[in-house]
Design a protein around this motif. Structure first.
Motif, PDB file in Angstrom:
ATOM      1  N   GLU A 243      31.160   4.495 -13.786  1.00 58.57           N
ATOM      2  CA  GLU A 243      31.709   3.181 -14.105  1.00 58.57           C
ATOM      3  C   GLU A 243      33.228   3.272 -14.203  1.00 58.57           C
ATOM      4  O   GLU A 243      33.764   4.112 -14.926  1.00 58.57           O
ATOM      5  CB  GLU A 243      31.122   2.679 -15.429  1.00 58.57           C
ATOM      6  N   ASN A 244      33.928   2.420 -13.452  1.00 62.92           N
ATOM      7  CA  ASN A 244      35.395   2.430 -13.522  1.00 62.92           C
ATOM      8  C   ASN A 244      35.993   1.025 -13.585  1.00 62.92           C
ATOM      9  O   ASN A 244      37.189   0.841 -13.381  1.00 62.92           O
ATOM     10  CB  ASN A 244      35.980   3.186 -12.323  1.00 62.92           C
ATOM     11  N   GLY A 245      35.137   0.030 -13.860  1.00 67.26           N
ATOM     12  CA  GLY A 245      35.634  -1.330 -13.968  1.00 67.26           C
ATOM     13  C   GLY A 245      35.800  -2.048 -12.647  1.00 67.26           C
ATOM     14  O   GLY A 245      36.252  -3.189 -12.615  1.00 67.26           O
ATOM     15  N   VAL A 246      35.442  -1.374 -11.565  1.00 69.16           N
ATOM     16  CA  VAL A 246      35.576  -1.956 -10.227  1.00 69.16           C
ATOM     17  C   VAL A 246      34.218  -1.928  -9.553  1.00 69.16           C
ATOM     18  O   VAL A 246      33.578  -0.872  -9.455  1.00 69.16           O
ATOM     19  CB  VAL A 246      36.594  -1.173  -9.368  1.00 69.16           C
ATOM     20  N   GLY A 247      33.752  -3.081  -9.099  1.00 71.76           N
ATOM     21  CA  GLY A 247      32.483  -3.144  -8.402  1.00 71.76           C
ATOM     22  C   GLY A 247      32.664  -3.101  -6.897  1.00 71.76           C
ATOM     23  O   GLY A 247      33.718  -3.460  -6.373  1.00 71.76           O
ATOM     24  N   TRP A 248      31.645  -2.650  -6.208  1.00 69.62           N
ATOM     25  CA  TRP A 248      31.643  -2.658  -4.747  1.00 69.62           C
ATOM     26  C   TRP A 248      31.003  -3.939  -4.234  1.00 69.62           C
ATOM     27  O   TRP A 248      30.008  -4.420  -4.801  1.00 69.62           O
ATOM     28  CB  TRP A 248      30.834  -1.489  -4.217  1.00 69.62           C
ATOM     29  N   VAL A 249      31.546  -4.477  -3.164  1.00 65.14           N
ATOM     30  CA  VAL A 249      30.927  -5.624  -2.510  1.00 65.14           C
ATOM     31  C   VAL A 249      30.899  -5.398  -1.004  1.00 65.14           C
ATOM     32  O   VAL A 249      31.741  -4.692  -0.447  1.00 65.14           O
ATOM     33  CB  VAL A 249      31.669  -6.945  -2.807  1.00 65.14           C
ATOM     34  N   VAL A 250      29.901  -5.984  -0.388  1.00 67.38           N
ATOM     35  CA  VAL A 250      29.798  -6.000   1.071  1.00 67.38           C
ATOM     36  C   VAL A 250      29.761  -7.459   1.502  1.00 67.38           C
ATOM     37  O   VAL A 250      28.915  -8.226   1.039  1.00 67.38           O
ATOM     38  CB  VAL A 250      28.525  -5.272   1.562  1.00 67.38           C
ATOM     39  N   GLY A 251      30.698  -7.839   2.332  1.00 64.48           N
ATOM     40  CA  GLY A 251      30.694  -9.182   2.890  1.00 64.48           C
ATOM     41  C   GLY A 251      30.002  -9.166   4.241  1.00 64.48           C
ATOM     42  O   GLY A 251      30.159  -8.223   5.026  1.00 64.48           O
TER      43      GLY A 251
END
Length: 255
Positions: A91-99
């Motif tokens: 966990e680093n406060g940044v999420g991954w997204v795929v568009g």
């Protein structure tokens, strides 16, 4: 045999409130009719694309934690965002997204874009692109499962590389004079428009989230992405990629 999928995840808040289109449910996307093919053009259905991306992500071990969808031009253009994670990722406060994007009006080929969303504020920024097919060719629909598997196979490396870059952004201190120079350069690089300069400066000088008080490249990054909110997602892809290029130039990193 088709992979059995769980119900659609809950919508991801704040990702697709944009001009020039409307947010949509998965059912809305699935009911869009695919135009008939021509002798040289074979459109992919939005439905098959959404189903294949979720199947592919789950099959490769990703967790799909949320999704949002948008349609424009009377359903001819589709854009979706899947929030994903891996059990092994810290966990680093940044999420991954795929568009995911697709068009029935020949504006762009079906493809994936990778990016991040910031947990504290839902700021979204895309960094790279993986095309499924250079164009809607005769066998694109038949080969969609293979094309999607190949594209998703590239995601892990791209997303981990993105995590490394963000860590470098967090460690790089900036002075105001450097920021002012970068904002001017960002206009030249089409990261923002001239009318957005006051908004970026305001977010830099008075960040609305305490997390971005440190005077670092990461805080400037989030000043930009806060201003990106509410924009057309197709434009957001180009601007996000340009923003990454600008930041990598500061750090002396290769794109």
């Amino acid at each position: 045999m088709e992979l059995l999928l769980p119900p659609a995840p809950a919508p991801v808040p704040g990702l697709l409130l944009h001009r020039g289109g409307v947010t949509a449910t998965r059912d809305d996307v699935f009911t869009v009719e695919t135009p008939p093919p021509t002798d040289t053009w074979y459109p992919l259905s939005h439905r098959s694309l959404v189903q294949e991306i979720q199947s592919g992500l789950v099959g490769c071990g990703f967790r799909v934690e949320g999704e949002s969808h948008a349609l424009s031009h009377e359903g001819a253009r589709y854009f979706g965002v899947f929030a994903i994670s891996l059990p092994s990722r810290p966990e680093n406060g940044v999420g991954w997204v795929v568009g995911v994007r697709n068009s029935h009006d020949k504006q762009y080929p079906a493809g994936l874009v990778v990016g991040t969303t910031i947990t504290v504020c839902d700021n979204l920024c895309f960094s790279g692109e993986v095309r499924l097919s250079r164009k809607h060719t005769r066998h694109a629909a038949r080969d969609l499962s293979y094309l999607m598997s190949r594209a998703i196979g590239e995601l892990g490396g791209k997303l981990r590389k993105l995590d490394d870059r963000i860590a470098a952004y967090r460690e790089h201190a900036l002075e105001d004079r450097e920021v002012h120079d970068l904002i001017v350069r960002s206009i030249d690089n089409r990261v923002i428009t001239p009318t957005q300069v006051p908004d970026v400066l305001h977010e830099w000088r008075q960040p609305r989230h305490e997390e971005f008080q440190p005077r670092t490249l990461w805080s400037l990054w989030n000043a930009y992405t806060e201003v990106f909110k509410g924009g057309n997602p197709h434009i957001a892809v180009r601007r996000g990629q340009a923003l990454h290029g600008l930041c990598e130039g500061v750090l002396g990193l290769a794109s």
